[in-house]
Design an enzyme around this catalytic site. Structure first.
Site, PDB file in Angstrom:
ATOM      1  N   CYS A 329     -19.936 -10.687  43.844  1.00  0.00           N
ATOM      2  CA  CYS A 329     -19.250 -11.652  43.972  1.00  0.00           C
ATOM      3  C   CYS A 329     -18.084 -11.780  45.151  1.00  0.00           C
ATOM      4  O   CYS A 329     -17.424 -11.992  45.069  1.00  0.00           O
ATOM      5  CB  CYS A 329     -18.050 -12.326  43.036  1.00  0.00           C
ATOM      6  N   GLY A 331     -17.974 -13.633  48.344  1.00  0.00           N
ATOM      7  CA  GLY A 331     -17.258 -14.901  49.131  1.00  0.00           C
ATOM      8  C   GLY A 331     -15.459 -15.361  48.558  1.00  0.00           C
ATOM      9  O   GLY A 331     -15.266 -14.738  47.520  1.00  0.00           O
ATOM     10  N   LYS A 335     -11.894  -9.303  50.026  1.00  0.00           N
ATOM     11  CA  LYS A 335     -11.789  -8.331  49.838  1.00  0.00           C
ATOM     12  C   LYS A 335     -13.454  -7.389  50.271  1.00  0.00           C
ATOM     13  O   LYS A 335     -12.749  -6.200  50.255  1.00  0.00           O
ATOM     14  CB  LYS A 335     -11.861  -8.223  48.377  1.00  0.00           C
ATOM     15  N   ASP A 381     -28.333 -13.904  43.880  1.00  0.00           N
ATOM     16  CA  ASP A 381     -27.654 -14.861  41.625  1.00  0.00           C
ATOM     17  C   ASP A 381     -26.777 -12.830  41.425  1.00  0.00           C
ATOM     18  O   ASP A 381     -27.748 -12.355  41.423  1.00  0.00           O
ATOM     19  CB  ASP A 381     -28.403 -15.276  40.675  1.00  0.00           C
ATOM     20  N   ASP A 399     -15.789  -8.478  41.459  1.00  0.00           N
ATOM     21  CA  ASP A 399     -14.465  -9.564  41.151  1.00  0.00           C
ATOM     22  C   ASP A 399     -14.639 -11.366  40.631  1.00  0.00           C
ATOM     23  O   ASP A 399     -15.181 -12.183  41.402  1.00  0.00           O
ATOM     24  CB  ASP A 399     -13.578  -9.783  42.485  1.00  0.00           C
ATOM     25  N   CYS A 452      -7.765 -12.964  39.204  1.00  0.00           N
ATOM     26  CA  CYS A 452      -6.964 -13.152  39.308  1.00  0.00           C
ATOM     27  C   CYS A 452      -6.726 -14.113  38.630  1.00  0.00           C
ATOM     28  O   CYS A 452      -5.939 -16.053  38.982  1.00  0.00           O
ATOM     29  CB  CYS A 452      -7.139 -14.108  41.186  1.00  0.00           C
TER      30      CYS A 452
END
Length: 520
Positions: A329, A331, A335, A381, A399, A452
């Protein structure tokens, strides 16, 4: 926020004292020696023809940011730099606009409670633009080193210029009532008869009640005392220091350090900056020096540092037969850029996957500072990656999209947008992405599950649900790996083999990390 001096726009001055409503001082006798029944008027009290009729640019920027956040669901951290550039603010005014924008957004719950005592109607019956102007004024009066008369005059002038003369009269009257007490005096009044600890913390620290409960639960779930809740809430309200990272082997901190930044104490190749226009730095423009929270730096480095030995089969897809890494993931690419630089040093290749085409474009831009042979970008996806490329990667970072409860200090508007329903809605997606990552990793490889958010519904519950259904997986000691990539060690972030960073303990976003090893 601390400004020195007082200029024509009304910024600056020392700490205001509770109970000063207009800053009046001086003799009460006129030029002929006659006693006057009130002190000399301030600028705000002058006749209408003499009052400020223009919008101070720094306050106008803050107002435009709040309006964009409220009416367009915009993110303050994206809108603010563009508005600062549009109005051509210098460094000092940009700092003032930043504190005013973020502070008014962070403190919205507390300021609304105060304003509700000063307005003769429910706040939801006010025009939204008027309410935003009142919040800007309240933050100056109650939390900034701005003289009361300047806060009143300039906020009313802003309202008169951009909203209208009629609303400015209401704003003036309301803010005069606000200025009659200090913040502590208002809190004492608001909480004088309140006994519920959650509601008290919600009002005092400007967090919705459900988030106070959620963070209290999160502390306990990750092995920390619930008594830390007030420290955690206060840390969410502190203006965060800008964290920088020089891409390993590619970037340098020299330009930032020469500009006043200080070396980071928690992780290599990092620095702390007081902010300002970082785009003026050539290394930032070229992408080799990046803005990135230290917590994000640590979890990316942890994934790269896990010792896999010779447990995985090398893939011909990587340079020199080295490892293949996947950022599932990716975008907008922060990272991914750090991982690509680390992969380059280790002779590995990074595939950065992003489902949204416009975000995939941002990933490519973020990776542009790294030589192209070390990375590639896929638009697709992430939930399908495990089926499309099973057991193909040595290391996978997932993430996942989350509520962002761990980054409330950097995204102050999020606390007022998120609802408990978001936890329910995001759970299935988080589990599907983690399952896809585990299918995509080779036997002997490692998956770093990152959020996060410290909430157990997004962290430990997701990991335990997925691991419970498979016998080929085991948790590695994420806390120990984080210690190994930090400059200090002893982070005290580990609990039950997972790791949780905290704003009030580590001065990072509240990043969660689980390192999952697929048995060979």
């Amino acid at each position: 926020m601390s400004d020195s001096g007082t200029n024509g726009s009304g910024r600056g001055g020392g700490p205001r004292q509770g109970g000063q409503s207009s800053g009046r001082s001086g003799s009460h006798r006129d030029a002929k020696g006659r006693e006057r029944n009130r002190g000399p008027r301030t600028f705000t009290d002058n006749a209408p023809s003499q009052r400020t009729r223009r919008a101070d640019p720094a306050r106008l920027v803050a107002f435009e940011v709040l309006r964009a956040v409220a009416s367009e669901d915009a993110y303050a951290n994206l809108v603010l730099p563009a508005r600062i550039r549009h109005h051509g603010l210098d460094k000092r005014d940009a700092g003032f606009a930043t504190e005013l924008s973020y502070g008014a957004l962070r403190g919205q719950g507390t300021y609304d409670a105060v304003l509700a005592r000063c307005v003769d109607r429910p706040l939801d019956q006010l025009d939204p633009a008027i309410l935003d102007a009142l919040r800007i004024g309240a933050h100056q009066l109650l939390a900034m080193r701005v003289p009361a008369h300047a806060a009143l005059d300039q906020t009313v002038g802003l309202a008169r210029a951009v909203i209208g003369a009629g609303p400015s009269t209401l704003i003036n009257a309301v803010l005069r009532k606000v200025s009659a007490r200090s913040l502590e005096e208002w809190l004492e009044l608001l909480l004088s008869e309140e006994t519920d600890e959650t509601r008290i913390a919600s009002t005092r620290y400007a967090h919705p009640e459900w988030i106070v409960r959620a963070l209290r639960q999160s502390l306990v779930a990750h092995g920390r005392p619930v008594a830390e809740i007030n420290d955690l809430l206060a840390a969410d309200n502190a203006a965060p220091v800008v964290n920088l990272v020089a891409l390993p082997g590619l970037g340098s901190l020299d330009e930032a350090l020469e500009g006043g930044a200080t070396p980071g104490e928690l992780v290599a190749d990092s620095a702390l900056s007081s902010g300002g226009d970082l785009g003026r730095l050539a290394s930032v423009r070229e992408g080799s020096l990046r803005v990135q929270d230290v917590g994000s730096q640590l979890v990316a480095r942890a994934m790269a540092a896990v010792d896999l030995g010779d447990r995985t089969t090398r893939s011909s897809g990587a340079a020199d037969g080295g490892e293949r890494w996947l950022d599932l993931c990716a975008g907008p690419g922060g990272k991914a850029a750090l991982l690509a630089a680390l992969a380059r040093q280790q002779g590995a290749h990074l595939l950065a996957n992003e489902s949204a085409p416009h975000r995939a474009k941002l990933v490519r831009q973020a990776l542009s500072a790294v030589p192209e042979e070390g990375w590639s970008v896929r638009t697709g996806d992430g939930r399908e990656m495990g089926a499309e490329q099973p057991e193909s990667f040595d290391r996978v970072l997932v993430d996942v999209p989350c509520t962002g409860l761990g980054a409330l200090r950097r995204r102050p508007e999020s606390r007022w947008r998120r609802t408990p329903k978001d936890l329910v809605d995001l759970g299935p997606l988080q589990r599907q992405l983690l399952k896809s990552a585990l299918d995509a990793v080779k036997p002997g490889g490692v998956v770093a599950y990152v959020t996060c958010s410290p909430h157990p519904a997004e962290t430990t519950a997701v990991v335990s649900d997925v691991l419970r259904k498979r016998e080929d997986l085991e948790l590695l000691d994420a806390g120990a790996v984080l210690d190994s990539v930090s400059l200090t060690g002893g982070l005290d972030a580990g609990h039950d083999l997972t790791a949780q960073l905290w704003p009030h303990v580590h001065q990072t976003d509240a990043m969660f990390l689980a390192l999952i090893h697929k048995k060979a």
